[in-house]
Design a protein around this motif. Sequence first.
Motif, PDB file in Angstrom:
ATOM      1  N   VAL A  29       0.852  -1.191   0.000  1.00 27.53           N
ATOM      2  CA  VAL A  29       0.000   0.000   0.000  1.00 27.53           C
ATOM      3  C   VAL A  29       0.887   1.241   0.000  1.00 27.53           C
ATOM      4  O   VAL A  29       1.744   1.403   0.875  1.00 27.53           O
ATOM      5  N   ALA A  30       0.676   2.110  -0.980  1.00 27.32           N
ATOM      6  CA  ALA A  30       1.467   3.346  -1.088  1.00 27.32           C
ATOM      7  C   ALA A  30       0.899   4.411  -0.152  1.00 27.32           C
ATOM      8  O   ALA A  30      -0.262   4.327   0.263  1.00 27.32           O
ATOM      9  N   PRO A  31       1.700   5.432   0.149  1.00 29.93           N
ATOM     10  CA  PRO A  31       1.203   6.488   1.042  1.00 29.93           C
ATOM     11  C   PRO A  31       0.005   7.249   0.474  1.00 29.93           C
ATOM     12  O   PRO A  31      -0.713   7.889   1.234  1.00 29.93           O
ATOM     13  N   ASP A  32      -0.224   7.194  -0.835  1.00 31.22           N
ATOM     14  CA  ASP A  32      -1.412   7.882  -1.373  1.00 31.22           C
ATOM     15  C   ASP A  32      -2.659   7.005  -1.300  1.00 31.22           C
ATOM     16  O   ASP A  32      -3.707   7.359  -1.809  1.00 31.22           O
ATOM     17  N   GLY A  33      -2.544   5.848  -0.660  1.00 33.26           N
ATOM     18  CA  GLY A  33      -3.700   4.973  -0.484  1.00 33.26           C
ATOM     19  C   GLY A  33      -3.887   3.984  -1.619  1.00 33.26           C
ATOM     20  O   GLY A  33      -4.926   3.314  -1.692  1.00 33.26           O
ATOM     21  N   ALA A  34      -2.901   3.865  -2.499  1.00 30.36           N
ATOM     22  CA  ALA A  34      -3.029   2.942  -3.635  1.00 30.36           C
ATOM     23  C   ALA A  34      -2.412   1.590  -3.305  1.00 30.36           C
ATOM     24  O   ALA A  34      -1.289   1.527  -2.805  1.00 30.36           O
ATOM     25  N   ILE A  35      -3.158   0.554  -3.592  1.00 32.07           N
ATOM     26  CA  ILE A  35      -2.571  -0.787  -3.543  1.00 32.07           C
ATOM     27  C   ILE A  35      -1.956  -1.026  -4.915  1.00 32.07           C
ATOM     28  O   ILE A  35      -2.662  -1.124  -5.919  1.00 32.07           O
ATOM     29  N   ASP A  36      -0.636  -1.072  -4.934  1.00 34.82           N
ATOM     30  CA  ASP A  36       0.097  -1.166  -6.203  1.00 34.82           C
ATOM     31  C   ASP A  36       0.606  -2.573  -6.476  1.00 34.82           C
ATOM     32  O   ASP A  36       1.238  -2.816  -7.506  1.00 34.82           O
ATOM     33  N   TRP A  37       0.391  -3.498  -5.532  1.00 37.26           N
ATOM     34  CA  TRP A  37       0.885  -4.863  -5.759  1.00 37.26           C
ATOM     35  C   TRP A  37       0.034  -5.849  -4.977  1.00 37.26           C
ATOM     36  O   TRP A  37      -0.131  -5.713  -3.765  1.00 37.26           O
ATOM     37  N   LEU A  38      -0.539  -6.795  -5.674  1.00 34.16           N
ATOM     38  CA  LEU A  38      -1.243  -7.900  -5.013  1.00 34.16           C
ATOM     39  C   LEU A  38      -1.374  -9.048  -6.001  1.00 34.16           C
ATOM     40  O   LEU A  38      -1.935  -8.878  -7.088  1.00 34.16           O
ATOM     41  N   CYS A  39      -0.836 -10.197  -5.631  1.00 33.14           N
ATOM     42  CA  CYS A  39      -1.006 -11.413  -6.429  1.00 33.14           C
ATOM     43  C   CYS A  39      -2.014 -12.301  -5.701  1.00 33.14           C
ATOM     44  O   CYS A  39      -2.044 -12.345  -4.478  1.00 33.14           O
ATOM     45  N   GLY A  67      -8.889  15.632  -2.826  1.00 34.29           N
ATOM     46  CA  GLY A  67      -8.144  16.865  -3.051  1.00 34.29           C
ATOM     47  C   GLY A  67      -6.749  16.804  -2.474  1.00 34.29           C
ATOM     48  O   GLY A  67      -6.240  15.723  -2.145  1.00 34.29           O
ATOM     49  N   ALA A  68      -6.179  18.013  -2.365  1.00 35.18           N
ATOM     50  CA  ALA A  68      -4.816  18.088  -1.818  1.00 35.18           C
ATOM     51  C   ALA A  68      -4.819  17.630  -0.356  1.00 35.18           C
ATOM     52  O   ALA A  68      -5.720  17.964   0.407  1.00 35.18           O
ATOM     53  N   ALA A  69      -3.835  16.856  -0.005  1.00 33.11           N
ATOM     54  CA  ALA A  69      -3.751  16.337   1.362  1.00 33.11           C
ATOM     55  C   ALA A  69      -2.299  15.996   1.664  1.00 33.11           C
ATOM     56  O   ALA A  69      -1.515  15.714   0.768  1.00 33.11           O
ATOM     57  N   THR A  70      -1.996  16.024   2.940  1.00 36.32           N
ATOM     58  CA  THR A  70      -0.638  15.684   3.375  1.00 36.32           C
ATOM     59  C   THR A  70      -0.700  14.465   4.283  1.00 36.32           C
ATOM     60  O   THR A  70      -1.547  14.407   5.183  1.00 36.32           O
ATOM     61  N   VAL A  71       0.198  13.515   4.036  1.00 37.19           N
ATOM     62  CA  VAL A  71       0.260  12.356   4.932  1.00 37.19           C
ATOM     63  C   VAL A  71       0.873  12.809   6.253  1.00 37.19           C
ATOM     64  O   VAL A  71       1.993  13.330   6.277  1.00 37.19           O
ATOM     65  N   VAL A  72       0.139  12.646   7.331  1.00 35.20           N
ATOM     66  CA  VAL A  72       0.677  13.068   8.635  1.00 35.20           C
ATOM     67  C   VAL A  72       1.091  11.880   9.498  1.00 35.20           C
ATOM     68  O   VAL A  72       1.832  12.056  10.465  1.00 35.20           O
ATOM     69  N   THR A  82      -2.484  -4.590  10.723  1.00 30.95           N
ATOM     70  CA  THR A  82      -3.418  -3.608  10.163  1.00 30.95           C
ATOM     71  C   THR A  82      -2.720  -2.261  10.017  1.00 30.95           C
ATOM     72  O   THR A  82      -2.144  -1.751  10.973  1.00 30.95           O
ATOM     73  N   LEU A  83      -2.779  -1.728   8.811  1.00 30.57           N
ATOM     74  CA  LEU A  83      -2.026  -0.522   8.468  1.00 30.57           C
ATOM     75  C   LEU A  83      -2.945   0.697   8.497  1.00 30.57           C
ATOM     76  O   LEU A  83      -4.092   0.631   8.037  1.00 30.57           O
ATOM     77  N   GLU A  84      -2.423   1.806   9.010  1.00 32.70           N
ATOM     78  CA  GLU A  84      -3.198   3.049   9.019  1.00 32.70           C
ATOM     79  C   GLU A  84      -2.409   4.154   8.324  1.00 32.70           C
ATOM     80  O   GLU A  84      -1.216   4.315   8.563  1.00 32.70           O
ATOM     81  N   THR A  85      -3.107   4.899   7.469  1.00 30.62           N
ATOM     82  CA  THR A  85      -2.529   6.077   6.827  1.00 30.62           C
ATOM     83  C   THR A  85      -3.435   7.249   7.165  1.00 30.62           C
ATOM     84  O   THR A  85      -4.658   7.162   6.980  1.00 30.62           O
ATOM     85  N   VAL A  86      -2.850   8.324   7.680  1.00 29.04           N
ATOM     86  CA  VAL A  86      -3.652   9.486   8.080  1.00 29.04           C
ATOM     87  C   VAL A  86      -3.230  10.686   7.232  1.00 29.04           C
ATOM     88  O   VAL A  86      -2.041  10.980   7.118  1.00 29.04           O
ATOM     89  N   TRP A  87      -4.233  11.339   6.625  1.00 33.44           N
ATOM     90  CA  TRP A  87      -3.983  12.550   5.830  1.00 33.44           C
ATOM     91  C   TRP A  87      -4.580  13.761   6.533  1.00 33.44           C
ATOM     92  O   TRP A  87      -5.660  13.667   7.139  1.00 33.44           O
ATOM     93  N   ASP A  88      -3.866  14.855   6.395  1.00 27.36           N
ATOM     94  CA  ASP A  88      -4.402  16.135   6.827  1.00 27.36           C
ATOM     95  C   ASP A  88      -5.041  16.773   5.601  1.00 27.36           C
ATOM     96  O   ASP A  88      -4.345  17.081   4.620  1.00 27.36           O
ATOM     97  N   CYS A  89      -6.366  16.935   5.623  1.00 25.22           N
ATOM     98  CA  CYS A  89      -7.077  17.511   4.482  1.00 25.22           C
ATOM     99  C   CYS A  89      -7.644  18.864   4.928  1.00 25.22           C
ATOM    100  O   CYS A  89      -7.635  19.182   6.115  1.00 25.22           O
ATOM    101  N   ALA A  90      -8.119  19.617   3.982  1.00 31.15           N
ATOM    102  CA  ALA A  90      -8.688  20.917   4.343  1.00 31.15           C
ATOM    103  C   ALA A  90      -9.848  20.709   5.310  1.00 31.15           C
ATOM    104  O   ALA A  90     -10.849  20.089   4.965  1.00 31.15           O
ATOM    105  N   GLY A  91      -9.707  21.183   6.513  1.00 30.70           N
ATOM    106  CA  GLY A  91     -10.806  21.141   7.478  1.00 30.70           C
ATOM    107  C   GLY A  91     -10.864  19.897   8.335  1.00 30.70           C
ATOM    108  O   GLY A  91     -11.645  19.826   9.285  1.00 30.70           O
ATOM    109  N   GLY A  92     -10.101  18.890   8.045  1.00 31.92           N
ATOM    110  CA  GLY A  92     -10.197  17.682   8.868  1.00 31.92           C
ATOM    111  C   GLY A  92      -9.126  16.664   8.521  1.00 31.92           C
ATOM    112  O   GLY A  92      -8.194  16.946   7.774  1.00 31.92           O
ATOM    113  N   ARG A  93      -9.297  15.491   9.075  1.00 32.61           N
ATOM    114  CA  ARG A  93      -8.340  14.412   8.821  1.00 32.61           C
ATOM    115  C   ARG A  93      -9.071  13.191   8.278  1.00 32.61           C
ATOM    116  O   ARG A  93     -10.232  12.940   8.630  1.00 32.61           O
ATOM    117  N   LEU A  94      -8.352  12.450   7.489  1.00 34.83           N
ATOM    118  CA  LEU A  94      -8.905  11.239   6.895  1.00 34.83           C
ATOM    119  C   LEU A  94      -7.973  10.083   7.233  1.00 34.83           C
ATOM    120  O   LEU A  94      -6.761  10.185   7.033  1.00 34.83           O
TER     121      LEU A  94
END
Lengths: 608, 159
Positions: A29-39, A67-72, A82-94
């Motif tokens: 899983v990439a930091p942008d939330g993409a699964i780039d490899w799975l067999c 939209g624009a977001a920063t991995v925090v 279990t993996l967690e990725t947190v982004w700082d987005c305009a107005g909140g977090r995802l």
Amino acid sequence: MTATVADMDDITPIEQYGLIGDTRTAALVAPDGAIDWLCVPSFDGEPVFASLVGGTGGGRFRLGPAGAATVVARRYRPESATLETVWDCAGGRLTLTDGMVAEVAGRLLPTTMLVRRLRATGAPIGITLHFEPRFGEGRRWPRTEQRGELLFCGWRRLALSVQTTPALAIEPGRPVTAVVSPDRPLTTVVCFAEGEPLVHAPPTAAWDALEADEARWRQWCREITEDVPRRTAVVRSLLTLRLLTYSPTGAPVAAPTTSLPEQLGGVRNWDYRYAWPRDASIGIGAFLGVGKNNEAHRFMAWLLNATRLDRPRLPVLFNLHGRRPHPDHRVDGWPGYAHSPPVRTGNDAANQRQLDGYGWVLDAAWLLTEAGCPLYAETWRAMAGFADTVASQWRETDAGIWEVRGGEKHHLHSKLMAWLALDRALRIAAGRRTAPRRTGRWRQQRDAIAADIRARGFDRDLGSYTRSYGSRDLDAALLILPLLGIEPADSRRIEGTIKAIRRLLGAGGPLLYRYPPGDDGLPGAESAFIACSFWLVQALARTGQRGEALSLFDELVDLGGPLGLYPEEIDPVSHRGLGNFPQALSHATLVQAALALRDAYRPDPAHR
Amino acid sequence: MVDWAGWALFGVVATVLLTCIMIAAQMTGLTRLDLPLLLGTIVTPDPDRARVAGFFIHLVMGQVYALGYALVFAVLHRATWWLGAILGLLHVTIALTALVPLLAGVSPRIASYRAGPGSRAVLEPPGLLGLNYGLRTPAATVAAHLVYGIALGLLLTPG
């Protein structure tokens, strides 16, 4: 055109990928939330998401902010897979939570199930879901069908379903946008079936299964001994080793990926989705050392099952089912990671002769015996057969531990491991009934190897043992010398070898090249080899330099990044990861280094 | 009329023959399939003890199958080597496509493709046709069952 480190801004660095898995296969899983490899359905199956090495048409599954977001933050939930990725987005977090359900036995759940959940905090956040499964080498689009709230995708033998709660109209290859509100997360489940009926799990049931799995992983981690330095890193390494062990057969894959380059634009791109007896043996020591005897037993059981057709010869590597891997095959049209072709499947190293494997395996058998796990008679018969093979073949040349393509040599490391094989066979035989004639031969050959190594493998000018007979090159694999017992760990020869390796193969800080870069019969060079650095930590810990060993170990652990995962190699300048990822050998040697430090800091060190 | 005496004696003979061929195939590197081990690990984890237990379990199973052969011969009023061979082919087809793959569901020590981290099973699943135990497994198994069927066809009387 090949990317260089400088123009890799739009390419996800290898070490930034997160691993999720179910002990049958694994995804990156990439930091942008993409699964780039799975067999699927297994590590060595055909890829469904392969943009990691297959380019834009290789298939991916991105779930993240629109939209624009920063991995925090990127982290594993404590002591879990279990993996967690947190982004700082305009107005909140995802927050994106990713996992695969490992324990499906006894329940009507799909064998392979990928669960992803997006949760917003602070404010509603716009998200995008881009689901593009492309199957196999041909990167084939699926035939699709909307079945109620779930999308079905099918190829010939493979089928998958994807569903979200709340429901989204997913169309392969076309991004879907939505808004996730803080009171209602978006849960996605992808269920796979290969050659069997597709079992569909609704997103809520899949999420519950993932949470139950997480609790099991926490329990698994709690059973790991507490007395190791940098325990969090050690636990992550052990968990990674377990995730890379194929549960149906117990085969440990070297890495879940193929063809991540050891040098950008180089030719050292190999398929590591196979199992090496050497890795299993190092894994046995690692798991035994932390009290995970069951995992150690499983590796030995795999070794026995896999080698049955070839004994007393020990093949270099196997596929997940103990069969010989396919020969190297270049995948046409795949650009490779960072435009570094070729992408290969199969592995020609299976045809090599490597004598060091016997030493690793017999050392593991000895460790099991020493830990109070007696060998079954069949296991001992296999081990004794391996010792016989070593006794008759150690004088021959081989390809060595690094699987050099440039012809066979008298590799010193292989001779050392041949000595180790016979020494450990003799130690085990001391507690069993073995024909004196047989043990006499082992003893005679063991002593002959030691004499040969001392006579032909040491360079007085360098003050060091060398890579091969007649060579003046060094080999960082010789750092295992103080661990063997072939001569006292504090001998001047061993001290000189450690110093020479650090001086001549040092790559800055704790990093080492495994041999003079590029000296392996292939064009180009390569980077620092991580396992060698952990062997250096072990060597220093075993030779009384525990303070320095601990300091180097700390530096190496910090190189593992926030997720604590290691590739095969690290670029000494940029500290970017290279080679297949994550690599079992790197993680197994990390654990071994931690165990050596633990022993070194005990009041009465328990040396082997 | 079923040849009961023949069944009692020659069922054992044919099963021992079949077992010997499978062991020989394993010893010569044709296959990793080890039926006594697979069956015996249902009762014990020690491979050597398991083989002994499995040998006897297999003997009982062979005797049960031999009863099927004896019944067919009695119904057809004919017992020949080629009829035994045909039944042997039918028998091995069922064994390789159904019985061997199903063993994972019976033995606690044979893993399934769904095995996860909690699995304590250390024996790999045989897979369809037992191919996980070597590509020549089907050929060796077919040969052994042909010999089993031919032996029963020659030794049993049609009744």
